[in-house]
Design a protein around this motif. Structure first.
Motif, PDB file in Angstrom:
ATOM      1  N   HIS A 135       0.540  -0.974   0.198  1.00 43.32           N
ATOM      2  CA  HIS A 135       0.378   0.231  -0.183  1.00 43.32           C
ATOM      3  C   HIS A 135       0.946   1.251   0.069  1.00 43.32           C
ATOM      4  O   HIS A 135       0.394   2.400   0.138  1.00 43.32           O
ATOM      5  CB  HIS A 135      -0.286  -0.342   1.062  1.00 43.32           C
ATOM      6  CG  HIS A 135      -2.066  -1.221   1.012  1.00 43.32           C
ATOM      7  ND1 HIS A 135      -3.089  -0.956   0.563  1.00 43.32           N
ATOM      8  CD2 HIS A 135      -2.130  -1.872   1.646  1.00 43.32           C
ATOM      9  CE1 HIS A 135      -4.300  -2.055   0.783  1.00 43.32           C
ATOM     10  NE2 HIS A 135      -2.857  -2.628   1.607  1.00 43.32           N
ATOM     11  N   LEU A 155      -3.296  -3.621  16.576  1.00 42.19           N
ATOM     12  CA  LEU A 155      -4.625  -4.571  16.037  1.00 42.19           C
ATOM     13  C   LEU A 155      -4.570  -5.562  17.570  1.00 42.19           C
ATOM     14  O   LEU A 155      -5.094  -5.815  17.464  1.00 42.19           O
ATOM     15  CB  LEU A 155      -3.710  -5.373  14.803  1.00 42.19           C
ATOM     16  CG  LEU A 155      -3.957  -4.668  14.279  1.00 42.19           C
ATOM     17  CD1 LEU A 155      -3.194  -5.544  12.799  1.00 42.19           C
ATOM     18  CD2 LEU A 155      -5.392  -3.856  13.313  1.00 42.19           C
ATOM     19  N   ILE A 176     -12.086  -2.269  14.598  1.00 46.57           N
ATOM     20  CA  ILE A 176     -11.749  -1.985  14.204  1.00 46.57           C
ATOM     21  C   ILE A 176     -11.724  -1.095  12.716  1.00 46.57           C
ATOM     22  O   ILE A 176     -12.744  -1.431  11.623  1.00 46.57           O
ATOM     23  CB  ILE A 176     -10.947  -3.023  13.120  1.00 46.57           C
ATOM     24  CG1 ILE A 176     -10.176  -3.605  14.262  1.00 46.57           C
ATOM     25  CG2 ILE A 176      -9.457  -2.757  12.367  1.00 46.57           C
ATOM     26  CD1 ILE A 176      -9.404  -5.579  13.898  1.00 46.57           C
ATOM     27  N   THR A 177     -11.465   0.640  12.920  1.00 42.35           N
ATOM     28  CA  THR A 177     -12.061   1.402  11.977  1.00 42.35           C
ATOM     29  C   THR A 177     -10.797   2.250  11.927  1.00 42.35           C
ATOM     30  O   THR A 177     -10.242   2.152  12.169  1.00 42.35           O
ATOM     31  CB  THR A 177     -12.981   2.503  12.912  1.00 42.35           C
ATOM     32  OG1 THR A 177     -12.663   2.914  13.961  1.00 42.35           O
ATOM     33  CG2 THR A 177     -14.607   1.034  13.673  1.00 42.35           C
ATOM     34  N   ASN A 178     -11.250   2.757  10.659  1.00 41.50           N
ATOM     35  CA  ASN A 178      -9.970   4.496  10.860  1.00 41.50           C
ATOM     36  C   ASN A 178     -10.163   5.438  11.878  1.00 41.50           C
ATOM     37  O   ASN A 178      -8.832   5.096  11.964  1.00 41.50           O
ATOM     38  CB  ASN A 178     -10.921   4.909   9.577  1.00 41.50           C
ATOM     39  CG  ASN A 178     -10.829   4.080   8.385  1.00 41.50           C
ATOM     40  OD1 ASN A 178      -9.961   2.806   8.062  1.00 41.50           O
ATOM     41  ND2 ASN A 178     -11.237   4.756   7.292  1.00 41.50           N
ATOM     42  N   ILE A 181      -7.671   3.679  14.705  1.00 39.10           N
ATOM     43  CA  ILE A 181      -6.777   3.455  14.369  1.00 39.10           C
ATOM     44  C   ILE A 181      -5.719   4.610  13.780  1.00 39.10           C
ATOM     45  O   ILE A 181      -4.733   4.786  14.521  1.00 39.10           O
ATOM     46  CB  ILE A 181      -6.441   2.805  12.803  1.00 39.10           C
ATOM     47  CG1 ILE A 181      -6.832   0.648  12.171  1.00 39.10           C
ATOM     48  CG2 ILE A 181      -5.029   3.009  12.363  1.00 39.10           C
ATOM     49  CD1 ILE A 181      -7.327   0.885  11.062  1.00 39.10           C
ATOM     50  N   VAL A 199      -2.813   3.901   7.350  1.00 40.08           N
ATOM     51  CA  VAL A 199      -4.014   3.238   7.192  1.00 40.08           C
ATOM     52  C   VAL A 199      -4.912   2.192   6.814  1.00 40.08           C
ATOM     53  O   VAL A 199      -5.292   1.353   7.293  1.00 40.08           O
ATOM     54  CB  VAL A 199      -5.119   4.222   7.796  1.00 40.08           C
ATOM     55  CG1 VAL A 199      -6.931   3.730   7.961  1.00 40.08           C
ATOM     56  CG2 VAL A 199      -4.814   5.424   9.033  1.00 40.08           C
ATOM     57  N   ASP A 200      -4.158   2.562   5.618  1.00 39.33           N
ATOM     58  CA  ASP A 200      -4.813   1.338   4.227  1.00 39.33           C
ATOM     59  C   ASP A 200      -4.141  -0.503   4.949  1.00 39.33           C
ATOM     60  O   ASP A 200      -4.671  -1.230   4.650  1.00 39.33           O
ATOM     61  CB  ASP A 200      -4.503   1.266   2.902  1.00 39.33           C
ATOM     62  CG  ASP A 200      -5.908   2.253   2.580  1.00 39.33           C
ATOM     63  OD1 ASP A 200      -7.124   2.750   3.342  1.00 39.33           O
ATOM     64  OD2 ASP A 200      -5.269   3.596   1.453  1.00 39.33           O
ATOM     65  N   ASN A 203      -5.810  -1.944   8.021  1.00 36.72           N
ATOM     66  CA  ASN A 203      -6.465  -2.098   7.599  1.00 36.72           C
ATOM     67  C   ASN A 203      -6.270  -3.929   6.805  1.00 36.72           C
ATOM     68  O   ASN A 203      -6.661  -5.080   7.387  1.00 36.72           O
ATOM     69  CB  ASN A 203      -8.101  -1.189   6.764  1.00 36.72           C
ATOM     70  CG  ASN A 203      -8.405  -0.414   7.176  1.00 36.72           C
ATOM     71  OD1 ASN A 203      -9.002  -0.952   8.656  1.00 36.72           O
ATOM     72  ND2 ASN A 203      -8.716   0.794   7.218  1.00 36.72           N
ATOM     73  N   ASP A 204      -5.951  -4.237   5.975  1.00 35.52           N
ATOM     74  CA  ASP A 204      -5.185  -4.982   4.743  1.00 35.52           C
ATOM     75  C   ASP A 204      -5.632  -5.958   5.857  1.00 35.52           C
ATOM     76  O   ASP A 204      -5.590  -7.090   5.614  1.00 35.52           O
ATOM     77  CB  ASP A 204      -4.265  -4.536   4.033  1.00 35.52           C
ATOM     78  CG  ASP A 204      -4.428  -6.018   3.013  1.00 35.52           C
ATOM     79  OD1 ASP A 204      -4.961  -7.254   3.459  1.00 35.52           O
ATOM     80  OD2 ASP A 204      -3.807  -5.624   1.722  1.00 35.52           O
ATOM     81  N   ALA A 206      -5.815  -6.248   9.309  1.00 35.99           N
ATOM     82  CA  ALA A 206      -7.043  -6.860  10.298  1.00 35.99           C
ATOM     83  C   ALA A 206      -7.574  -7.537   9.074  1.00 35.99           C
ATOM     84  O   ALA A 206      -8.247  -8.470   9.677  1.00 35.99           O
ATOM     85  CB  ALA A 206      -7.410  -5.140  10.809  1.00 35.99           C
ATOM     86  N   GLY A 207      -8.370  -6.987   7.996  1.00 38.80           N
ATOM     87  CA  GLY A 207      -9.073  -8.419   7.069  1.00 38.80           C
ATOM     88  C   GLY A 207      -8.036  -9.199   7.273  1.00 38.80           C
ATOM     89  O   GLY A 207      -9.221 -10.541   7.380  1.00 38.80           O
TER      90      GLY A 207
END
Length: 210
Positions: A135, A155, A176-178, A181, A199-200, A203-204, A206-207
């Motif tokens: 990212h 995380l 887990i939200t923006n 984070i 942040v991306d 999130n990646d 976390a997913g």
């Protein structure tokens, strides 16, 4: 017979001469034996760094950051502000992130310390490191080791249910939200401004975990 004036002058002369002689003696002694500077206090410390037991004898004023960089040559951890304000020196101690510039090395006897080198190497990247690459979560890269160590810990904090200032309801587990984070990563400064990509990346990962 000497007059009272002559006697007074003679006494003054003796006193002045005595003081001058004493001063000269002290000055000569000082010149011959300069004072020895006090030796800094040292202490032995043993801790686990990236899975290896490391034993050091350090000046008790040595920070954990300097112990890692200057004594163990783990230079991935960066010295930025050296005042705990930028987060470039973030490492994990017993699973919790700290600013290593604010912590003395001798305080970590027996602790388990993880630096960016311990998370992964080029041939076996940690998922967070791989996500930062994917990212473009960096530009100059100076803050990146601290950002990644902090992101991994973030995380883990959310998974453990530890709330932040962005958590709306303390009676429920944080999501887990923006916003979560960004709040939790706010202690890590990126002067290049790669925040949205960072942040991306988080999130990646976390997913993937979910």
């Amino acid at each position: 017979m000497k007059s009272p004036v002559d006697t007074e002058i003679s006494r003054r002369g003796i006193l002045v001469g005595g003081v001058a002689t004493a001063a000269l003696t002290v000055s000569t002694a000082d010149a011959q034996t300069p004072p020895t500077p006090a030796q800094p206090a040292t202490m032995k410390v043993s801790f686990d760094v990236n899975g290896k037991r490391r034993n050091l004898e350090l000046d008790t004023r040595t920070t954990l950051l300097d112990a890692l960089r200057e004594h163990l040559h783990l230079t991935g951890t960066k010295k930025g502000c050296d005042h705990g304000q930028c987060g470039a020196c973030t490492v994990m101690v017993d699973g919790q992130r700290i600013n290593s510039c604010l912590s003395l090395a001798v305080m970590h006897q027996g602790d388990r310390i993880t630096t960016i080198e311990g998370l992964g190497q080029p041939d076996r990247l940690h998922p967070m490191q791989a996500a930062f690459v994917k990212h473009d979560g960096y530009q100059c890269g100076y803050c990146t080791p601290g950002q990644i160590c902090s992101a991994v810990a973030v995380l883990d904090e959310i998974k453990a249910g530890i709330p932040s200032h962005a958590t709306g309801d303390f009676t429920t587990r944080p999501a887990i939200t923006n916003e979560e984070i960004r709040e939790r990563m706010s202690g890590n400064i990126c002067r290049c401004g790669a925040y949205s990509n960072i942040v991306d990346a988080i999130n990646d990962v976390a997913g993937v975990r979910a």
